[in-house]
Design an enzyme around this catalytic site. Structure first.
Site: not given
Lengths: 283, 1005
Positions: A77, A171, A272
Site C-alpha cells: 500500500d 481494496h 499486500c
C-alpha cells in the site's frame, strides 16, 4: 527491446517488512474475526519471504517492523512501482501514513525514480492499484480517492489509468489480481464481477478472466521469471479449497500455494506483503 | 458540383445536337431562367425571411414548372454521368415521343463520356481480375477513390471545354511511374482557367509547401497535391487541417470546396496524421512510417501525447538514430544536435543525457528500423491516436472525450472514467452543442441508453461528431472487398467519411509495388550524410498481414456479425456492389429501367396545372416553407454553377450564390455515388435541406427526424406493423456489416432479419409507399408529401432494387427555418402532416397519369387512407451519465430527456391485396448517405411472387431520415416517390406510409 511493457511479471527485487507485535491487536481490520495468532502470522511471513528469495531467486529487501505501525507488513500500500518509477503513496488510513518513509528509502536505494504525492487531499493505497501490464486500474475505495488516482496517472503517463469503483471489500485487489499476461483472476462475488465488467468496458485490451469461488483467493501473485516461466503464488487448499482447485488447473504454471490464514484476518492478502520491482527493466 | 455542371453543359450540348427533334432552345432558356431564379431565390431567402410565404409561392411556381429541369440535374446525381447525358437527351427527345429511352441509351453509350467511363471500368476491372498485373493492381485501389474525382474533374473539364471548346487535351505532366489516377485530377485541373490561389501547407517536417490551386478546388485536390509532393501513397491516414475563424483546428473535408471551408482568405494548411494506425508496422512503406514518426515526434514534444521520462528518452534516442545514424563519439554533435531537437515538453539536461546514452545503444540501426522502433513504442502509449475534445458531462463536470480507433473514451483529468467501444455505439448524433451517443444495451439491460455530453458550442459538437463518424468509418468498418468498393466509399455525402477504411487502405497498400522511394529526413537536409538505403527488414512482411488486420478489427466484438450497432452513417454500399456482382444481368436491366424511369420522370410534363398549386398551398400553409426554398436551391444549384461556368466567370463572390454553392457541394457527393461504374447502382439522393451547415444561426427547435420511406409493390405485412424509429440505426448497421461478410445465399437470411428487425422497431414514423407494379397494372405512383412530418417512410415497389437509406444525424442550424419554427415549435409540423393527405392525393393522380403514359395503360384509382396518426409517445431512455460504467447498475430509466412522438400515415392505393406476402424478398441495396445535418438511409427490399403465372415484383423501399434540424417532409416524400417512379417506371406506387417521430421536448442547454 527495452520498450514499454516488456516482460510483464518479471521481477528482480522484492521489498518486504516484518510483522510488528502490534499487528495482532492494533492492525486495522474491516471485519471482526478471530484474533491474529502472531506467531503463526510470522511463520507465514517467513515462508513468504523464503519463497521469494530461495525458490524464486528474487533479491529481497527486508525492512524491520515498526511497532508504531501495526500494518506496516503490508508494504504494497505504501508504494506503486512500475518500470523504474516508484510512486510513494499517501495511504488512505491516517495511521498508516508513516509507513511510506521506510519504503521510500528502500526504493531510493534501489535507484528508482521516486515520485511523491504532493496533494494532501489525495489518498492512494497500493492495494487499489491493479497493473495489468497494459494499463492501470485504480479502485476508488475507502482508501483511495479520485485525486490519488489522478496523481498515479500523472506518474505513469505511458499508461491508461481507469478508475473502478470498489463497492465492497477493502481494496480493488481484495478480490482480483493478475494471474498472467492478460489474465485477470477475479472473485465470484457480485461486487467483484461488477468491477471486472467495468474494467473490461474501460479497456481497449482484452483480458481473459479466471474466476475463483472465493474473493480472497483471487488475490495471487504472478511472476514470469527466467528459467521458471509462469509462476503463481496463490492460496492454499486449506484456506480456499474450491479456489485452490481452480488454480491447480492452470497449465504451464509453477504453482506455489502460500498460507495466508492469519494475515487475512486483518485484510492482508498475498500481494499486500511485498513490493515487487524489476530492476533490469530500468535503464 | 462540378459534375452537376458538367451534366448541365452536356445537357446543353445535347440540346443543341438534338435541336431537330426537340425544342432545345426552350430548354436552354429555361435553364438560364432557372439559374436566375435560383439566385434570386437565394437572395430572397437570405434577405427576407418574413416574406417567405408569399415569396415561397411565387418562387414555387416557377420552380415547380422547372422542376423537370432541375430534377434532370438533380437526379443525375444519383446516376452515372452516362445517365445524365442520356437524360439530357431524353428530355428533349422524350417530349416528342415517350419511348425514346432505349434508343437514347444507345446513343449515350456512344458518347464520349460513356467511353471514358468504360475505359475506367475496364481498367478497374482488369485490376480486379488480373491481379497479376501489378501496375494495374496497384493503381486500382487508388483508382477506386480517385476515379470519382477524375470523373468529377472530367466533367468539370467538359464544362470548361464547352467554353474553351477547342482546347487541346494536354496530358503532359506525365508523372511516370505514377498512377494515371493520380495525375488525372491534377492534370485536368491544370487545364482549367480558374482563378488560382496560393496555398501554404505546413508539412510534418515543418517546411512549407506552396502550391497553387484553383479557387474552387476541393480539399481533395490540394491533399493529393501535397501527397504527390511528398511522394506518399498510403495517404489515407493523413489529412489537411486548417484553422478556422474561431481558432480551431479543423480537418479539411476532401469532398468540399476548400474555399467554403476555410471561410477566410487564409489559405494556410497543415499536413497531419488523421488516423493513427494502431499497428504502424503494417504500413507498407517506410515513407509513411517516417511521416507518422514526424507527427508523433511533434505530438510528444508538444505534450499532446503524454509519456513518461523513460519513454521520452527512448523515443528521443530513436529519433536521433533515425536522423543522424550511429552515435559518433568523436563528433561533438550530440550536444549540438540534441539542442535542435525537442523531445519533450519539459526537456532537461538529464533527459538529453539519457537520450544520448540510449542513442549509443542503437548502433547499426537503419533509419527505417529506428523509425519502426519509435513507432512500436509510441503506439503503446495510452493516448496514442486519441483525439481529445473538451466537454462536460450531464452534471456539468469538465471532462474530455477522446476519439480513437477503438471508440470513444471519456476522461476526467487524466483518468479514464468511461469508454464506449464502437461496437457498443448504435448512434452518434449532435444537436446544437450537445453530443449524443446511443449505447447498445448490455447483456443484462433491456434498453438502449443515450449518453449526452455538452460541448462548448455547436461547432465543437459538430467537429466532434465528424471526427467520430470518420474514425468509426475508418477503423471500424471493415470492407476488405475488391478495390471497386472503395469507389463506393467515396460516395457518401459530405459528412460521411469519404476515404478508404483502414482495411481497404491496408489492402491497397499491399499492392504498392514501387521501389521504396527515397526521401530526405529532416536532418538529412542539414547533414550531408545519407542514412537511407539500408534494407528494411520488418516492412516487407507488413503487407501480408491483411488477415491479421481483420482479426484485429474484430477483436472488440465477439463475433463479426455483432457489428450491428454501428452507426447511422454506416453506408451499405458494399452491399450494392455485391449484389451487382451477383446479378449482373438483372442489374443491367435494372439500370436500364432506372434510367428510363428517370428520363420519363423528368420528361413527363406536369400532367395538370393543379400540381403547382398544390405545392403552393402546402408551401404557404406549412411552416416549413423555408425548407422548400432550400430544396429549390438545391435543385437549381447545378444550374447556377453551370451558369457560372458558362459565363466563364468563376467569381463566386455573391453572397446568395454562396449558399447555392454550399448546396452544390452536397450534390457533388451524391454524384459521386452515381458515378459508380457499374450499372445497377441504386443511389438514392436525398437532398437534405438541412445541409446548410454554413449558416451559423441557431435553430431554436431542433428535432430528430427519422424519415422512413418504404416502397412496396404489393402490400406488405410490414407496412402494418411498421412502427419504426431511429431503431434504424441498429438495424442498418447490422445489415451492412453482415452483408459485407456474407455471400448471396446468406443475404436472404439477412433480409429476413431485416424484416424482423423492422417490425421490431418501436418508435418511428414510417412513410410507406407501395408501388406495385408488375406488368399487369397501371402505374399509379402516389405522391404523397408530408410537410413537416418528421419522418416519413415510403414504401415503393419496383423491380429488383433495394435501397437503404439510413438515418442521418444532423444538427445543422437552419437559419431559414428558424423564423418560422421558432415560434411554432414542433406542433405545426404534425398538423401539417395531417393536412397533407388531401392535397397529396390530388397531386399524385395527375402525376401518375403523366408517367403512366410510358409504360402503363390504365391509371388505377387510388385510395389513400390517411389514418390519423396515432400518437404514440415513445420515450427515449437517456442516461446522461459519464460515470455510467462505474455505477453499480446502469439506470436505464434515468431522466428521459427526449420524448418522441410517433405518427404513422398510410397512403395506399386501392386494389392491392396483400397477396404473396411473407415471402422473403431479396435485399437489394442498402445505402446510407450522411450529411452534416441529415442521415438518410434507404433500404430496398424486393419480393417476387408468382401469382397465377404472373410474377409480381414488389419493391419496398424504406427511407429513414434522421436529423435534428427540420426536414422538409414534403420534399423528402416527394423526392422518394419521384425516385421510386424514376427507377421503376413500370411499376406503380401502391402504398406510402409516413412514419414520423418527433421529439417533443428538448433538453435545453
Amino acid at each position: 527491446m527495452a520498450g514499454l511493457r516488456s516482460g510483464f511479471g518479471r521481477y528482480t527485487h522484492a521489498i518486504v517488512r516484518g510483522i510488528p507485535e502490534s499487528l495482532a491487536k492494533e492492525a486495522l481490520r474491516t471485519g471482526t474475526g478471530e484474533e491474529v495468532d502472531l506467531a503463526k502470522a510470522q511463520r507465514e511471513e517467513e515462508a513468504y519471504v523464503e519463497v521469494l528469495r530461495t525458490q524464486l531467486g528474487l533479491e529481497v529487501v527486508e525492512l524491520p517492523a515498526d511497532e508504531s505501525l501495526p500494518d506496516c507488513v503490508f508494504v504494497e500500500d505504501a508504494a506503486v512501482v512500475c518500470g523504474d518509477t516508484a510512486l510513494i503513496t499517501i495511504p488512505g488510513a491516517p495511521s498508516r501514513r508513516r509507513e511510506t518513509e521506510a519504503i521510500k528509502a528502500a526504493l531510493k536505494d534501489l535507484n528508482l525514480n521516486i515520485v511523491e504525492m504532493a496533494d494532501e487531499n489525495a489518498t492512494l493505497d497500493g492495494g487499489d492499484v491493479l497493473f495489468t501490464g497494459q494499463e492501470f486500474f485504480v479502485g476508488l475505495s475507502k482508501r483511495t480517492n479520485q485525486r490519488g488516482a489522478e496523481i498515479l496517472a500523472d506518474a505513469f503517463k505511458d499508461y491508461a489509468v481507469s478508475t473502478v469503483p470498489v463497492m465492497e471489500g477493502l481494496h480493488l485487489k481484495s478480490f482480483c489480481s493478475m494471474g498472467g499476461p492478460g489474465l485477470i483472476v477475479i472473485g465470484s462475488s457480485e461486487p467483484a464481477q461488477k468491477a471486472l465488467k467495468t474494467m473490461q468496458q474501460m479497456s481497449d485490451h482484452r483480458y481473459d478472466k479466471l474466476t475463483v469461488p472465493d474473493d480472497g483467493a483471487a488475490n495471487c501473485i504472478y511472476m514470469n521469471l527466467p528459467n521458471k516461466g509462469h509462476v503463481l503464488l496463490h492460496c492454499t487448499p486449506e484456506q480456499y479449497p474450491e479456489s485452490a482447485k481452480v488454480f491447480e488447473k492452470l497449465k504451464d504454471y509453477t504453482l506455489i500455494p502460500l498460507s495466508n490464514l492469519e494475515k487475512v484476518k486483518v485484510d492482508g492478502a498475498l500481494t499486500c506483503c511485498s513490493v515487487l520491482i524489476n530492476k533490469k527493466a530500468n535503464m | 458540383m462540378t459534375t452537376e455542371v458538367g451534366s448541365e453543359t452536356e445537357v446543353k450540348e445535347k440540346a443543341e445536337e438534338s435541336v431537330a427533334q426537340s425544342e432545345p432552345s426552350e430548354n436552354v432558356t429555361e435553364e438560364t431562367n432557372e439559374v436566375a431564379n435560383i439566385e434570386g431565390e437565394v437572395e430572397e431567402s437570405q434577405k427576407e425571411k418574413d416574406g417567405k410565404e408569399g415569396k415561397g409561392i411565387s418562387r414555387y411556381l416557377p420552380t415547380w414548372l422547372k422542376k423537370q429541369k432541375s430534377q434532370s440535374q438533380t437526379s443525375p446525381t444519383k446516376e452515372i454521368p452516362l445517365t445524365e447525358k442520356t437524360a439530357g437527351k431524353v428530355r428533349q427527345e422524350e417530349e416528342v415521343n415517350g419511348h425514346a429511352e432505349e434508343v437514347e441509351e444507345k446513343e449515350a453509350g456512344k458518347s464520349d463520356q460513356v467511353k471514358e467511363k468504360e475505359a475506367e471500368c475496364h481498367s478497374s476491372t482488369s485490376a480486379d481480375t488480373e491481379p497479376a498485373k501489378e501496375e494495374k493492381v496497384q493503381e486500382s485501389p487508388e483508382k477506386s477513390l480517385e476515379k470519382a474525382e477524375v470523373t468529377k474533374e472530367g466533367e468539370g473539364e467538359k464544362e470548361q471545354k464547352k467554353e474553351q471548346e477547342g482546347k487541346a487535351e494536354g496530358q503532359q505532366e506525365g508523372e511516370e511511374g505514377q498512377n494515371s489516377i493520380f495525375q488525372s485530377p491534377l492534370r485536368l485541373v491544370r487545364k482549367a482557367k480558374m482563378k488560382l490561389v496560393v496555398c501554404h501547407v505546413t508539412l510534418l517536417d515543418e517546411t512549407v509547401y506552396t502550391c497553387e490551386v484553383e479557387k474552387r478546388a476541393k480539399g481533395q485536390y490540394l491533399f493529393f497535391k501535397v501527397c504527390e509532393h511528398l511522394n506518399l501513397l498510403e495517404k489515407d491516414y493523413f489529412g489537411l487541417t486548417y484553422v478556422d475563424s474561431h481558432d480551431q483546428k479543423c480537418w479539411l473535408d476532401p469532398t468540399k470546396e476548400i474555399k467554403r471551408q476555410i471561410r477566410s482568405n487564409n489559405w494556410q494548411f497543415a499536413f497531419n496524421v488523421k488516423f493513427y494506425p494502431p499497428d504502424p508496422s503494417q504500413l507498407t512503406e517506410d515513407i509513411t512510417r517516417y511521416l507518422l514518426c514526424l507527427q508523433l515526434r511533434e505530438d510528444v514534444a508538444s505534450g499532446r501525447l503524454p509519456c513518461s521520462f523513460v519513454t521520452h528518452t527512448l523515443l528521443g534516442s530513436y529519433t536521433l538514430q533515425a536522423e543522424f545514424g550511429d552515435y559518433e563519439p568523436d563528433q561533438p554533435r550530440p550536444v549540438d544536435y540534441i539542442n535542435h531537437q525537442t523531445f519533450a515538453p519539459n526537456q532537461n539536461k538529464e533527459m538529453e543525457e539519457k537520450i544520448v546514452e540510449l542513442h549509443k545503444s542503437h548502433r547499426g540501426m537503419t533509419p527505417a528500423q529506428a523509425d519502426s522502433q519509435f513507432l512500436e513504442n509510441a503506439k503503446k502509449l495510452s493516448m496514442y491516436g486519441v483525439d481529445l475534445h473538451h466537454a462536460k458531462d450531464s452534471e456539468g463536470v469538465d471532462i474530455m472525450l477522446g476519439v480513437c480507433a477503438n471508440g470513444l473514451l471519456v476522461y476526467k483529468d487524466r483518468l479514464r472514467i468511461n469508454r464506449f467501444a464502437w461496437p457498443k455505439i448504435l448512434k452518434i448524433s449532435y444537436k446544437r452543442n450537445n453530443f449524443y451517443i446511443k449505447i447498445r444495451p448490455g447483456e443484462t439491460e433491456q434498453f438502449e441508453s443515450t449518453v449526452g455530453f455538452k460541448l462548448q458550442n455547436h461547432r465543437s459538437a459538430k467537429r466532434l461528431w465528424k471526427v467520430c463518424v470518420e474514425n468509426h468509418s475508418f477503423f471500424r468498418l471493415n470492407t476488405p472487398e475488391p478495390p471497386t468498393k472503395a469507389r463506393f466509399l467515396t460516395l457518401g455525402s459530405k459528412f460521411r467519411y469519404s476515404g478508404r477504411t483502414q482495411a481497404q487502405t491496408r489492402l491497397a497498400s499491399t499492392l504498392i509495388d514501387r521501389p521504396a522511394p527515397s526521401f530526405e529526413r529532416t536532418s538529412s537536409k542539414r547533414i550531408s550524410r545519407s542514412l537511407d538505403g539500408a534494407p528494411v527488414i520488418s516492412i516487407t512482411e507488413a503487407g501480408k498481414d491483411g488477415a491479421e488486420n481483420g482479426r484485429e478489427l474484430h477483436s472488440d466484438s465477439k463475433s463479426p456479425m455483432r457489428v450491428h450497432g454501428d452507426n447511422i452513417y454506416v453506408r451499405h454500399s458494399n452491399l450494392m456492389l455485391e449484389d451487382h456482382d451477383k446479378t449482373q444481368e438483372e442489374v443491367l436491366k435494372h439500370q436500364a429501367s432506372i434510367s428510363q424511369l428517370k428520363r420519363s420522370f423528368m420528361e413527363a410534363p406536369p400532367p395538370s396545372p393543379p400540381q403547382p398549386n398544390q405545392w403552393e398551398t402546402r408551401l404557404t400553409s406549412s411552416p416549413t416553407t423555408t425548407m422548400r426554398v432550400q430544396q429549390q436551391i438545391v435543385v437549381s444549384e447545378p444550374q447556377a454553377e453551370a451558369a457560372a461556368a458558362a459565363d466563364n466567370t468563376p467569381s463566386d463572390t455573391k453572397e446568395p450564390v454562396k449558399t447555392t454553392e454550399v448546396e452544390i457541394e452536397e450534390m457533388v457527393v451524391v454524384k459521386e455515388v452515381s458515378k459508380a461504374p457499374k450499372p445497377g447502382i441504386v443511389t438514392v439522393t436525398v437532398s437534405s435541406p438541412a445541409e446548410q451547415e454554413t449558416r451559423e444561426q441557431e435553430v431554436p427547435v431542433v428535432q430528430e427526424v427519422p424519415v422512413l420511406v418504404e416502397a412496396i409493390v404489393k402490400k406488405q405485412e410490414s407496412v402494418s406493423s411498421e412502427s419504426e424509429s431511429d431503431g434504424e440505426a441498429e438495424y442498418h448497421p447490422n445489415v451492412s456489416v453482415s452483408i459485407s461478410h456474407t455471400q448471396i445465399p446468406e443475404e436472404k437470411e439477412e433480409d429476413e432479419e431485416l424484416e424482423k428487425e423492422e417490425e421490431k422497431r418501436p418508435e418511428n414514423d414510417v412513410l410507406v409507399v407501395d408501388a406495385s407494379s408488375p406488368p399487369a397494372e397501371g402505374s399509379q405512383p402516389v405522391e404523397v408529401t408530408s410537410r413537416q412530418a418528421e419522418e416519413s417512410s415510403i414504401e415503393k415497389a419496383g423491380e429488383e432494387k433495394e435501397e437503404e437509406v439510413d438515418e442521418m444525424e444532423e444538427s445543422t442550424d437552419d437559419p431559414m427555418v428558424t423564423p418560422d419554427e421558432a415560434p411554432n415549435g414542433l406542433t405545426p409540423h404534425e398538423e401539417s402532416v395531417i393536412t397533407m393527405a388531401g392535397p397529396a392525393e390530388e397531386e399524385e393522380e395527375p402525376k401518375m397519369n403523366g408517367e403512366a403514359a410510358l409504360v402503363q395503360t390504365e391509371p388505377r384509382p387510388q385510395v389513400i387512407c390517411c389514418s390519423e396518426p396515432p400518437v404514440v409517445k415513445t420515450e427515449m431512455v437517456t442516461i446522461s451519465d459519464t460515470f455510467a460504467a462505474q455505477k453499480t447498475e446502469i439506470a436505464t430509466k434515468e431522466v428521459p430527456i427526449v420524448h418522441t412522438e410517433t405518427k404513422t400515415i398510410t397512403y395506399e392505393a386501392a386494389q392491392l391485396d396483400g397477396s404473396g406476402d411473407g415471402e422473403p424478398g431479396v435485399l437489394m441495396t442498402a445505402q446510407t448517405i450522411t450529411s452534416e445535418s441529415l442521415c438518410t438511409t434507404t433500404t430496398t427490399h424486393i419480393t417476387k411472387t408468382l401469382k397465377g403465372g404472373l410474377s409480381e415484383t414488389r419493391i419496398e423501399k424504406r427511407i429513414v431520415i434522421t436529423g435534428d434540424c427540420d426536414i422538409d417532409h414534403d420534399e423528402a416524400l416527394a423526392q422518394a416517390i419521384k425516385e421510386a417512379k424514376e427507377q421503376h417506371p413500370d411499376m406503380s406506387v401502391t402504398r406510402v406510409v409516413v412514419h414520423k417521430e418527433t421529439e417533443l421536448a428538448e433538453e435545453e442547454d
